[in-house]
Design a protein around this motif. Structure first.
Motif, mmCIF file in Angstrom:
data_model
loop_
_atom_site.group_PDB
_atom_site.id
_atom_site.type_symbol
_atom_site.label_atom_id
_atom_site.label_comp_id
_atom_site.label_asym_id
_atom_site.label_seq_id
_atom_site.Cartn_x
_atom_site.Cartn_y
_atom_site.Cartn_z
ATOM 1 N N THR A 9 -1.925 10.789 8.273
ATOM 2 C CA THR A 9 -1.409 10.198 9.514
ATOM 3 C C THR A 9 0.098 10.022 9.531
ATOM 4 O O THR A 9 0.691 9.865 10.591
ATOM 5 C CB THR A 9 -2.063 8.839 9.763
ATOM 6 O OG1 THR A 9 -1.653 7.923 8.729
ATOM 7 C CG2 THR A 9 -3.585 8.956 9.758
ATOM 8 N N GLY A 10 0.739 9.999 8.356
ATOM 9 C CA GLY A 10 2.178 9.752 8.313
ATOM 10 C C GLY A 10 2.543 8.287 8.419
ATOM 11 O O GLY A 10 3.720 7.947 8.549
ATOM 12 N N SER A 11 1.552 7.402 8.349
ATOM 13 C CA SER A 11 1.833 5.964 8.415
ATOM 14 C C SER A 11 2.442 5.496 7.097
ATOM 15 O O SER A 11 1.899 5.754 6.021
ATOM 16 C CB SER A 11 0.549 5.182 8.709
ATOM 17 O OG SER A 11 0.791 3.788 8.676
ATOM 18 N N ILE A 12 3.578 4.795 7.188
ATOM 19 C CA ILE A 12 4.251 4.276 6.005
ATOM 20 C C ILE A 12 3.904 2.794 5.864
ATOM 21 O O ILE A 12 4.029 2.023 6.817
ATOM 22 C CB ILE A 12 5.770 4.469 6.100
ATOM 23 C CG1 ILE A 12 6.097 5.964 6.149
ATOM 24 C CG2 ILE A 12 6.488 3.810 4.927
ATOM 25 C CD1 ILE A 12 7.573 6.270 6.321
ATOM 26 N N THR A 13 3.449 2.415 4.669
ATOM 27 C CA THR A 13 3.002 1.047 4.432
ATOM 28 C C THR A 13 3.723 0.445 3.227
ATOM 29 O O THR A 13 4.325 1.148 2.419
ATOM 30 C CB THR A 13 1.481 1.007 4.167
ATOM 31 O OG1 THR A 13 1.179 1.877 3.070
ATOM 32 C CG2 THR A 13 0.701 1.459 5.395
ATOM 33 N N VAL A 14 3.624 -0.893 3.141
ATOM 34 C CA VAL A 14 4.163 -1.614 1.986
ATOM 35 C C VAL A 14 3.188 -1.422 0.823
ATOM 36 O O VAL A 14 1.996 -1.693 0.942
ATOM 37 C CB VAL A 14 4.326 -3.108 2.305
ATOM 38 C CG1 VAL A 14 4.793 -3.867 1.065
ATOM 39 C CG2 VAL A 14 5.318 -3.300 3.444
ATOM 40 N N ALA A 15 3.704 -0.933 -0.306
ATOM 41 C CA ALA A 15 2.841 -0.618 -1.450
ATOM 42 C C ALA A 15 2.867 -1.695 -2.523
ATOM 43 O O ALA A 15 1.921 -1.803 -3.308
ATOM 44 C CB ALA A 15 3.247 0.718 -2.057
ATOM 45 N N SER A 16 3.928 -2.488 -2.585
ATOM 46 C CA SER A 16 4.008 -3.557 -3.585
ATOM 47 C C SER A 16 4.890 -4.675 -3.038
ATOM 48 O O SER A 16 5.543 -4.520 -1.996
ATOM 49 C CB SER A 16 4.565 -3.026 -4.913
ATOM 50 O OG SER A 16 5.856 -2.488 -4.736
ATOM 51 N N ASP A 17 4.895 -5.810 -3.739
ATOM 52 C CA ASP A 17 5.634 -6.979 -3.261
ATOM 53 C C ASP A 17 7.124 -6.680 -3.154
ATOM 54 O O ASP A 17 7.732 -6.101 -4.063
ATOM 55 C CB ASP A 17 5.421 -8.155 -4.218
ATOM 56 C CG ASP A 17 3.978 -8.635 -4.209
ATOM 57 O OD1 ASP A 17 3.287 -8.411 -3.199
ATOM 58 O OD2 ASP A 17 3.545 -9.220 -5.224
ATOM 59 N N ILE A 18 7.704 -7.083 -2.039
ATOM 60 C CA ILE A 18 9.135 -6.894 -1.811
ATOM 61 C C ILE A 18 9.836 -8.241 -1.981
ATOM 62 O O ILE A 18 9.541 -9.200 -1.264
ATOM 63 C CB ILE A 18 9.412 -6.344 -0.399
ATOM 64 C CG1 ILE A 18 8.662 -5.029 -0.174
ATOM 65 C CG2 ILE A 18 10.907 -6.137 -0.188
ATOM 66 C CD1 ILE A 18 8.784 -4.500 1.250
ATOM 67 N N ASP A 19 10.738 -8.303 -2.940
ATOM 68 C CA ASP A 19 11.531 -9.517 -3.162
ATOM 69 C C ASP A 19 12.993 -9.096 -3.193
ATOM 70 O O ASP A 19 13.468 -8.521 -4.174
ATOM 71 C CB ASP A 19 11.130 -10.199 -4.467
ATOM 72 C CG ASP A 19 11.907 -11.488 -4.690
ATOM 73 O OD1 ASP A 19 12.573 -11.957 -3.742
ATOM 74 O OD2 ASP A 19 11.851 -12.030 -5.813
ATOM 75 N N LEU A 20 13.686 -9.356 -2.118
ATOM 76 C CA LEU A 20 15.073 -8.916 -1.985
ATOM 77 C C LEU A 20 15.959 -9.527 -3.059
ATOM 78 O O LEU A 20 16.933 -8.896 -3.511
ATOM 79 C CB LEU A 20 15.591 -9.276 -0.587
ATOM 80 C CG LEU A 20 16.921 -8.691 -0.143
ATOM 81 C CD1 LEU A 20 16.913 -7.168 -0.262
ATOM 82 C CD2 LEU A 20 17.230 -9.100 1.289
ATOM 83 N N GLU A 21 15.614 -10.730 -3.497
ATOM 84 C CA GLU A 21 16.432 -11.384 -4.519
ATOM 85 C C GLU A 21 16.241 -10.726 -5.896
ATOM 86 O O GLU A 21 17.054 -10.918 -6.805
ATOM 87 C CB GLU A 21 16.091 -12.869 -4.598
ATOM 88 C CG GLU A 21 16.589 -13.676 -3.401
ATOM 89 C CD GLU A 21 15.788 -13.409 -2.141
ATOM 90 O OE1 GLU A 21 16.392 -13.160 -1.083
ATOM 91 O OE2 GLU A 21 14.540 -13.426 -2.215
ATOM 92 N N THR A 22 15.160 -9.954 -6.048
ATOM 93 C CA THR A 22 14.917 -9.251 -7.312
ATOM 94 C C THR A 22 15.465 -7.835 -7.276
ATOM 95 O O THR A 22 16.148 -7.388 -8.199
ATOM 96 C CB THR A 22 13.413 -9.210 -7.618
ATOM 97 O OG1 THR A 22 12.916 -10.549 -7.726
ATOM 98 C CG2 THR A 22 13.140 -8.465 -8.921
ATOM 99 N N THR A 23 15.169 -7.126 -6.195
ATOM 100 C CA THR A 23 15.600 -5.715 -6.109
ATOM 101 C C THR A 23 17.073 -5.583 -5.760
ATOM 102 O O THR A 23 17.726 -4.611 -6.148
ATOM 103 C CB THR A 23 14.776 -4.984 -5.048
ATOM 104 O OG1 THR A 23 15.025 -5.561 -3.748
ATOM 105 C CG2 THR A 23 13.287 -5.070 -5.357
#
Length: 357
Positions: free
Chosen positions: A195-209
């Protein structure tokens, strides 16, 4: 060919005696009564759409049972689309121009044969060409680039957007599979191959990345042989969420001491707090004193410097405990500050009586 007959005629009397003889010549002239015909009523061929110009599709033959000029004939090609050509030298029909499956999947024309008799007779044979698809079209994305956004802490499997692509070919040549081939450095995102749908695959923590933006390389690949592919870039912005409370630089009560004679506006001590959020809008701290704190002190909302706001008398109050609040606008924390008042020799001795007798 014309046919002739020679007849000998005898004249006999009643006694069977010959009285004489003569020769009669009879010539049979051809009449154009046979229509020329092809050896097939329909000629069929199946070709790939990229078959080279000049390639022979099929051979043919025709015949006419008449004689002389009545049996002679001319063959022509009736091709309204102009895709075929007639090679009279070898009695074959060949490709005249290229075909495109995406424009036409079947093609028809006609062979005509006409004899040279008077009146002329004619017949036809149909031509049917089936065009097969070749994987000659790469997938095309619906946009030259894509922009998406997602807040940190968004739940995994949440869709943040979709890329689309089409392929002008047919069957498996037009089936597309999507993949992420670059830019996904923290493996935060996944794409549905169908389908080409893009999803969140893991936890996003801006303060870490510490990565507020990702430039994903997305590839659309068809299932033809050989496979063709196209690349597009998807920019994903990470939104900061105010998920960190301000924290003071010490976990125990601050303490300070001042002389009771300290003048108004004097600095007592400085408190400091930090906020781990990524953006200034969520990490800028403002300091204040709680409503229950003594009015004899004030605090600078930006620097955290606590100053005196009144006068002190050790003989009246020897210590104060005030509560400092650090707030980022939404979240806040507090810490106590203990301030001791030190005695100053500001009182002379006083006798118990004004005079003694």
């Amino acid at each position: 060919m014309d046919h002739g007959y020679e007849l000998e005629v005898l004249a006999l009397n009643n006694l069977a005696f010959s009285l004489g003889k003569t020769t009669i010549y009879v010539y049979v002239l051809d009449v154009n009564d046979n229509t020329p015909i092809f050896n097939e009523t329909t000629y069929s061929a199946t070709i790939l759409e990229n078959t080279a110009i000049g390639t022979a599709l099929f051979g043919f033959s025709a015949s006419d049972a008449d004689s002389t000029t009545n049996g002679q004939f001319t063959i022509t090609l009736q091709d309204g689309g102009g895709k075929l050509s007639l090679n009279a030298a070898v009695n074959a029909v060949q490709i005249g121009t290229t075909f495109d499956y995406e424009s036409v999947q079947t093609y028809t024309a006609q062979l005509n044969v006409i004899d040279h008799g008077a009146p002329a007779l004619t017949s036809t044979a149909n031509i049917s060409i089936t065009i097969l698809d070749v994987n000659d079209n790469a997938p095309v994305f619906g946009s030259p680039s894509y922009s998406m956004s997602v807040d940190e802490n968004t739940a995994t499997s949440t869709s943040i957007g979709q890329v689309t692509a089409t392929d002008a070919d047919s069957t498996t040549n037009a089936q597309i599979a999507f993949s992420i081939t670059g830019g996904n450095t923290d493996s935060l995102f996944a794409i549905d191959a169908s389908t080409g749908s893009i999803t969140v695959a893991s936890d996003i923590d801006l303060e870490t990345t510490l990565e507020p933006f990702y430039n994903l390389t997305v590839v659309a690949t068809d299932q033809g042989t050989p496979a063709l592919s196209t690349t597009v870039y998807v920019g994903v912005s990470i939104g900061d969420v105010n998920d960190n409370t301000p924290a003071f630089n010490q976990s125990i009560t601050y303490s300070a001491s001042i002389l009771e004679s300290t003048s108004v506006g004097s600095s007592v001590l400085t408190v400091q707090a930090t906020d781990a959020d990524f953006t200034l809008v969520h990490s800028t701290i403002s300091y204040s004193l709680s409503a229950g704190s003594s009015s004899k002190f004030s605090i600078d909302s930006t620097s955290g410097v606590i100053s005196t706001a009144g006068t002190f008398d050790f003989e009246g109050v020897m210590s104060f405990v005030i509560e400092v609040i650090a707030s980022d606008g939404q979240l806040s924390s507090s810490q106590n500050v203990s301030i001791s008042i030190l005695d100053v020799n500001d009182n002379a001795p006083v006798f118990g009586a004004s005079s003694y007798v």
